[in-house]
Design a protein around this motif. Sequence first.
Motif, PDB file in Angstrom:
ATOM      1  N   ASN B 171       0.971  -1.269   0.201  1.00 22.52           N
ATOM      2  CA  ASN B 171       0.140  -0.072   0.147  1.00 22.52           C
ATOM      3  C   ASN B 171       0.883   1.303  -0.047  1.00 22.52           C
ATOM      4  N   ALA B 172       2.110   1.213   0.752  1.00 22.33           N
ATOM      5  CA  ALA B 172       2.627   2.419   0.664  1.00 22.33           C
ATOM      6  C   ALA B 172       3.338   2.685  -0.526  1.00 22.33           C
ATOM      7  N   SER B 175       0.588   3.920  -2.866  1.00 24.06           N
ATOM      8  CA  SER B 175       0.098   5.203  -2.675  1.00 24.06           C
ATOM      9  C   SER B 175       1.097   6.159  -3.117  1.00 24.06           C
ATOM     10  N   ILE B 176       2.321   5.973  -2.764  1.00 24.76           N
ATOM     11  CA  ILE B 176       3.247   7.017  -3.003  1.00 24.76           C
ATOM     12  C   ILE B 176       3.572   7.220  -4.564  1.00 24.76           C
ATOM     13  N   GLY B 179      -0.780   6.582  -6.217  1.00 29.32           N
ATOM     14  CA  GLY B 179      -1.953   7.326  -5.575  1.00 29.32           C
ATOM     15  C   GLY B 179      -2.978   6.146  -4.987  1.00 29.32           C
ATOM     16  N   ASP B 180      -2.774   4.974  -5.646  1.00 29.22           N
ATOM     17  CA  ASP B 180      -4.009   4.097  -5.142  1.00 29.22           C
ATOM     18  C   ASP B 180      -3.646   3.538  -4.016  1.00 29.22           C
ATOM     19  N   ALA B 181      -4.787   3.515  -3.096  1.00 31.35           N
ATOM     20  CA  ALA B 181      -4.645   3.057  -1.847  1.00 31.35           C
ATOM     21  C   ALA B 181      -5.040   1.586  -1.623  1.00 31.35           C
ATOM     22  N   VAL B 182      -5.853   1.098  -2.231  1.00 30.44           N
ATOM     23  CA  VAL B 182      -6.256  -0.249  -1.875  1.00 30.44           C
ATOM     24  C   VAL B 182      -5.502  -1.176  -2.868  1.00 30.44           C
ATOM     25  N   HIS B 184      -4.999  -4.544  -1.445  1.00 21.98           N
ATOM     26  CA  HIS B 184      -5.272  -5.720  -0.773  1.00 21.98           C
ATOM     27  C   HIS B 184      -6.871  -5.951  -1.062  1.00 21.98           C
TER      28      HIS B 184
END
Lengths: 210, 210
Positions: B171-172, B175-176, B179-182, B184
């Motif tokens: 996720n890190a 995200s970084i 920009g996608d969070a999910v 899992h």
Amino acid sequence: MRELLQQHRFDALSVADILTAAGVSRASFYFYFPSKQAVLGELVREAVAQGQQAARPWIDGQQDPVTALRAGVSDGARLWRDNAGVLMAIVENWASDEGLRALWLEQMNLFTDAAAARIHADLHVRRRLGSMDVRAAAASLTWLGERLYYLAAAAVPPFNNEEVLVDTLTNAWTSILYGDAVTHPDPARGPASAPQRQSSESVPPTPPTE
Amino acid sequence: MRELLQQHRFDALSVADILTAAGVSRASFYFYFPSKQAVLGELVREAVAQGQQAARPWIDGQQDPVTALRAGVSDGARLWRDNAGVLMAIVENWASDEGLRALWLEQMNLFTDAAAARIHADLHVRRRLGSMDVRAAAASLTWLGERLYYLAAAAVPPFNNEEVLVDTLTNAWTSILYGDAVTHPDPARGPASAPQRQSSESVPPTPPTE
DNA sequence: GGCGTGACCATACATCATGTATGGACAACA
DNA sequence: TGTTGTCCATACATGATGTATGGTCACGCC
């Protein structure tokens, strides 16, 4: 010992060195402390106590999340700059001493708790994280801070540059929590951080040191 | 020594212990190695050599970024699981030995370079990062991996749970960079990654060790 | 067979760090 | 005047590191 740590690594210090610097006898030292690790523990408690205070304002802060975040990260950088010797020492040695380990893990936990609470209070962030483990996300940011501040203190590039350090760490927090990439000053572009939702609460910044 | 490290911490080992376990004399040991740190250095080189290989696919990979990322993170988890003793040892001791320090920083750099190259090649990511220092972002992800894998090996919650570890680290990265969070499994939402099914352990390995 | 050499080993040592005594000096206090 | 708390010097036991010194044994070569 605090002063000695500004120039020497913890494990390069013998109690004899400390004795000389402090001007006390061996007997006196062992009367007050069971080991040099115990002394380090006390120094760490002192150092982080400051941090606790400094962190207050933004922990309950009402300001814009990203601004608060960046301020917190900068505070962390300052705390580490002011206590580099002591903090580097515990980061390098908490694994080898039960007392130091408990102390450091507790500090990381306190910080993680604060961050997690902040996240929980922010519906928008919660939604964004989906089913991601909130505490785990908070913990990862806490430990990322620990590592990056340490590397900066250890003069490891590119984090030896404080601006890079703050930008990078702030970006990590905002990216992971809000999905916004650009947190630093860049008038040239602006695709990411648009209107920042002022959701009742913001986010928890500050480094992993309180 | 590799075997001893599975049960004892590096600094709790004396060369006498190593001598006994290896069945060689003190003289022989010092004929081949200048110190126990040097032995650790060799063990680390062996361990990361595996990692180098495992990382290849991801580095020149053509597959979907997020999938590749997750695979790489899982690979890293496996590498760390298989070499926990040795890797924990160097993470805990690179600061105290010049040789180990150079070795570990070199590994982190190699990994950072690979990640940075990937980022540079991806226009979308470059745009998203804006004026952020690409190498710094790559380095921060590299070190986040180092820390999280280490914490998992050290059984520090919540990273002692491998699924949490992989989810959080993946996720890190996503995200970084994207920009996608999910990343899992979350049937409730799905703005980012496509049909990602995470079978906790079925992906390739590639940690921050190459 | 005689011999050099490489790969080991046992032993010993010098050094240094840690943590634990033991006994005494000295000042405050009751 | 005696007790107590705070310190110090000294010494010691233990264990770790890295460096000798000298010896054993097998192998390959002339």
